[in-house]
Write a protein that holds these residues in place. Sequence first.
Motif, PDB file in Angstrom:
ATOM      1  N   MET A 100     -71.137  47.366  44.273  1.00 14.23           N
ATOM      2  CA  MET A 100     -69.881  46.625  44.203  1.00 14.23           C
ATOM      3  C   MET A 100     -70.116  45.285  43.497  1.00 14.23           C
ATOM      4  O   MET A 100     -71.228  44.803  43.376  1.00 14.23           O
ATOM      5  N   ALA A 101     -69.019  44.666  43.081  1.00 10.69           N
ATOM      6  CA  ALA A 101     -69.125  43.422  42.333  1.00 10.69           C
ATOM      7  C   ALA A 101     -69.634  42.301  43.222  1.00 10.69           C
ATOM      8  O   ALA A 101     -69.430  42.280  44.432  1.00 10.69           O
ATOM      9  N   GLY A 102     -70.346  41.325  42.612  1.00 13.53           N
ATOM     10  CA  GLY A 102     -70.888  40.206  43.365  1.00 13.53           C
ATOM     11  C   GLY A 102     -69.900  39.081  43.549  1.00 13.53           C
ATOM     12  O   GLY A 102     -69.954  38.351  44.531  1.00 13.53           O
ATOM     13  N   VAL A 103     -68.976  38.904  42.599  1.00 10.01           N
ATOM     14  CA  VAL A 103     -67.992  37.829  42.687  1.00 10.01           C
ATOM     15  C   VAL A 103     -66.946  38.176  43.747  1.00 10.01           C
ATOM     16  O   VAL A 103     -66.437  39.289  43.799  1.00 10.01           O
ATOM     17  N   ILE A 104     -66.642  37.234  44.611  1.00  7.99           N
ATOM     18  CA  ILE A 104     -65.604  37.402  45.616  1.00  7.99           C
ATOM     19  C   ILE A 104     -64.451  36.471  45.267  1.00  7.99           C
ATOM     20  O   ILE A 104     -64.614  35.246  45.254  1.00  7.99           O
ATOM     21  N   LEU A 105     -63.307  37.035  44.965  1.00  8.44           N
ATOM     22  CA  LEU A 105     -62.143  36.231  44.648  1.00  8.44           C
ATOM     23  C   LEU A 105     -61.493  35.715  45.935  1.00  8.44           C
ATOM     24  O   LEU A 105     -61.645  36.299  47.007  1.00  8.44           O
ATOM     25  N   GLU A 106     -60.756  34.630  45.817  1.00  7.22           N
ATOM     26  CA  GLU A 106     -60.076  34.056  46.970  1.00  7.22           C
ATOM     27  C   GLU A 106     -58.848  34.895  47.317  1.00  7.22           C
ATOM     28  O   GLU A 106     -58.054  35.250  46.450  1.00  7.22           O
ATOM     29  N   GLU A 107     -58.709  35.207  48.590  1.00  2.00           N
ATOM     30  CA  GLU A 107     -57.552  35.953  49.063  1.00  2.00           C
ATOM     31  C   GLU A 107     -56.462  34.974  49.498  1.00  2.00           C
ATOM     32  O   GLU A 107     -56.708  34.056  50.278  1.00  2.00           O
ATOM     33  N   ARG A 108     -55.248  35.188  48.975  1.00  2.24           N
ATOM     34  CA  ARG A 108     -54.122  34.344  49.343  1.00  2.24           C
ATOM     35  C   ARG A 108     -52.911  35.215  49.671  1.00  2.24           C
ATOM     36  O   ARG A 108     -52.853  36.397  49.306  1.00  2.24           O
ATOM     37  N   PHE A 109     -51.935  34.594  50.357  1.00  8.41           N
ATOM     38  CA  PHE A 109     -50.700  35.285  50.703  1.00  8.41           C
ATOM     39  C   PHE A 109     -49.515  34.399  50.332  1.00  8.41           C
ATOM     40  O   PHE A 109     -49.564  33.186  50.484  1.00  8.41           O
ATOM     41  N   LEU A 110     -48.488  35.043  49.831  1.00  8.32           N
ATOM     42  CA  LEU A 110     -47.263  34.348  49.450  1.00  8.32           C
ATOM     43  C   LEU A 110     -46.104  34.986  50.211  1.00  8.32           C
ATOM     44  O   LEU A 110     -45.964  36.215  50.214  1.00  8.32           O
ATOM     45  N   GLU A 111     -45.306  34.170  50.858  1.00  8.99           N
ATOM     46  CA  GLU A 111     -44.159  34.670  51.630  1.00  8.99           C
ATOM     47  C   GLU A 111     -42.889  34.416  50.832  1.00  8.99           C
ATOM     48  O   GLU A 111     -42.241  33.392  50.989  1.00  8.99           O
ATOM     49  N   ALA A 112     -42.532  35.351  49.938  1.00  9.25           N
ATOM     50  CA  ALA A 112     -41.366  35.093  49.089  1.00  9.25           C
ATOM     51  C   ALA A 112     -40.847  36.386  48.454  1.00  9.25           C
ATOM     52  O   ALA A 112     -41.273  36.742  47.357  1.00  9.25           O
ATOM     53  N   PRO A 113     -39.857  37.044  49.058  1.00 11.04           N
ATOM     54  CA  PRO A 113     -39.410  36.858  50.438  1.00 11.04           C
ATOM     55  C   PRO A 113     -40.278  37.635  51.415  1.00 11.04           C
ATOM     56  O   PRO A 113     -40.432  37.248  52.556  1.00 11.04           O
ATOM     57  N   GLY A 114     -40.864  38.770  50.968  1.00  7.45           N
ATOM     58  CA  GLY A 114     -41.796  39.511  51.812  1.00  7.45           C
ATOM     59  C   GLY A 114     -43.214  39.033  51.584  1.00  7.45           C
ATOM     60  O   GLY A 114     -43.501  38.294  50.639  1.00  7.45           O
ATOM     61  N   ARG A 115     -44.099  39.470  52.424  1.00 10.16           N
ATOM     62  CA  ARG A 115     -45.490  39.026  52.317  1.00 10.16           C
ATOM     63  C   ARG A 115     -46.166  39.695  51.124  1.00 10.16           C
ATOM     64  O   ARG A 115     -46.176  40.921  51.009  1.00 10.16           O
ATOM     65  N   LEU A 116     -46.718  38.881  50.237  1.00 15.38           N
ATOM     66  CA  LEU A 116     -47.410  39.379  49.060  1.00 15.38           C
ATOM     67  C   LEU A 116     -48.846  38.870  49.080  1.00 15.38           C
ATOM     68  O   LEU A 116     -49.091  37.662  49.067  1.00 15.38           O
ATOM     69  N   ARG A 117     -49.787  39.775  49.145  1.00 12.39           N
ATOM     70  CA  ARG A 117     -51.203  39.413  49.094  1.00 12.39           C
ATOM     71  C   ARG A 117     -51.676  39.428  47.651  1.00 12.39           C
ATOM     72  O   ARG A 117     -51.287  40.295  46.862  1.00 12.39           O
ATOM     73  N   TYR A 118     -52.535  38.465  47.288  1.00  9.63           N
ATOM     74  CA  TYR A 118     -53.137  38.504  45.960  1.00  9.63           C
ATOM     75  C   TYR A 118     -54.519  37.877  45.998  1.00  9.63           C
ATOM     76  O   TYR A 118     -54.851  37.099  46.897  1.00  9.63           O
ATOM     77  N   LEU A 119     -55.333  38.254  45.029  1.00 12.87           N
ATOM     78  CA  LEU A 119     -56.655  37.679  44.840  1.00 12.87           C
ATOM     79  C   LEU A 119     -56.621  36.807  43.595  1.00 12.87           C
ATOM     80  O   LEU A 119     -55.947  37.137  42.611  1.00 12.87           O
ATOM     81  N   ILE A 120     -57.372  35.713  43.625  1.00 12.36           N
ATOM     82  CA  ILE A 120     -57.408  34.801  42.490  1.00 12.36           C
ATOM     83  C   ILE A 120     -58.798  34.201  42.363  1.00 12.36           C
ATOM     84  O   ILE A 120     -59.467  33.932  43.368  1.00 12.36           O
ATOM     85  N   GLY A 121     -59.237  34.006  41.134  1.00 12.93           N
ATOM     86  CA  GLY A 121     -60.533  33.383  40.912  1.00 12.93           C
ATOM     87  C   GLY A 121     -60.985  33.568  39.483  1.00 12.93           C
ATOM     88  O   GLY A 121     -60.434  34.372  38.727  1.00 12.93           O
ATOM     89  N   GLY A 122     -61.999  32.797  39.098  1.00 12.91           N
ATOM     90  CA  GLY A 122     -62.525  32.858  37.741  1.00 12.91           C
ATOM     91  C   GLY A 122     -62.230  31.586  36.975  1.00 12.91           C
ATOM     92  O   GLY A 122     -61.828  30.572  37.539  1.00 12.91           O
ATOM     93  N   SER A 123     -62.418  31.656  35.667  1.00 18.64           N
ATOM     94  CA  SER A 123     -62.177  30.493  34.812  1.00 18.64           C
ATOM     95  C   SER A 123     -61.594  30.961  33.489  1.00 18.64           C
ATOM     96  O   SER A 123     -61.829  32.077  33.045  1.00 18.64           O
ATOM     97  N   GLY A 124     -60.846  30.062  32.866  1.00 16.31           N
ATOM     98  CA  GLY A 124     -60.227  30.385  31.588  1.00 16.31           C
ATOM     99  C   GLY A 124     -58.757  30.709  31.753  1.00 16.31           C
ATOM    100  O   GLY A 124     -58.174  30.535  32.832  1.00 16.31           O
ATOM    101  N   PRO A 125     -58.116  31.197  30.698  1.00 16.79           N
ATOM    102  CA  PRO A 125     -56.690  31.533  30.768  1.00 16.79           C
ATOM    103  C   PRO A 125     -56.431  32.594  31.828  1.00 16.79           C
ATOM    104  O   PRO A 125     -57.299  33.422  32.123  1.00 16.79           O
ATOM    105  N   PRO A 126     -55.237  32.602  32.428  1.00 17.34           N
ATOM    106  CA  PRO A 126     -54.954  33.587  33.479  1.00 17.34           C
ATOM    107  C   PRO A 126     -54.783  35.000  32.931  1.00 17.34           C
ATOM    108  O   PRO A 126     -54.290  35.197  31.818  1.00 17.34           O
ATOM    109  N   LEU A 127     -55.198  35.970  33.730  1.00 19.08           N
ATOM    110  CA  LEU A 127     -54.999  37.391  33.445  1.00 19.08           C
ATOM    111  C   LEU A 127     -54.397  38.020  34.690  1.00 19.08           C
ATOM    112  O   LEU A 127     -55.045  38.101  35.735  1.00 19.08           O
ATOM    113  N   LEU A 128     -53.140  38.438  34.598  1.00 12.10           N
ATOM    114  CA  LEU A 128     -52.421  39.077  35.697  1.00 12.10           C
ATOM    115  C   LEU A 128     -52.607  40.583  35.589  1.00 12.10           C
ATOM    116  O   LEU A 128     -52.283  41.182  34.564  1.00 12.10           O
TER     117      LEU A 128
END
Length: 286
Positions: A1-29
Amino acid sequence: MAGVILEERFLEAPGRLRYLIGGSGPPLLLCHGFMGSAENFETWFDDVSRRRTLVIPDLPGCGASAPLPGRHTCAALAGALQPLIGELRLDHFDLGGLCLGAGVAFEVLAAWPDRVDRLILHTPLLEPSVVRRRFHRQATVMTAPGIFSVINWLARRRWVSDLYKRLVVEGDDVDKASAEANFRNQLRCNPRAQQQWLREGLRRHDAGLLAQHPGETLIIVASDDRLLDDAALGDLVEAMPRVHHVRVDQAGHGWNEQFVRRQIELLDSFLEGRPLPSGRSGPDQL
């Protein structure tokens, strides 16, 4: 498995949305595939996070994200990402979609065409004509009312799930850790969401959106994929000069170690604007 662990976050808008975020440079969705989660892209984390800030949600009804109150169409799933795009102030970003997630990515592109730069599509079901007829028939039967409840029950039995995927979808040569993660995702996903997403996702017509996109696009497909007809896809995108279509030999719908290594090579070159490494199909050059 990958060594990098992205940060886990949650957004309440309007339902609960989980997402991972991390790295450097321009965003990639990135938009994951059917019955998946952000962890679908875990084998990309180490390398791609050095070039891009990864933003990877669990789409509604998948992973740890709440299902939508209404129908789970690609447009509705993309609409549920609007609060996330606003929260992170993604004014310009690269965009990717895996299999059915490509349909969600195209809806994001349609909503914010001026914000999307590079596009990454893995096994995109661009048009019904590129989906193998056998899978079309199977999906139609499996998602029919009355039948889907039985299919959902069977999908939550590990031996049945593994047998179906080995014989029909992925083949034998699949990384064991990925297979385990995929089965965990199957247990977590919302059945109603998956039924609706699959039925709508297989009927999409996104070739026009792809042809109009002014940025560069990388399409990655396995030569032995059992869901997508790569020859039909190649014919569809042949006249699109900004689309770089790559067929990876000796690989199928399931990801093995060799397939992952090849994907990383292609992503490295594409995201840095370099010519793609040898072994790809198509006449285009970056």
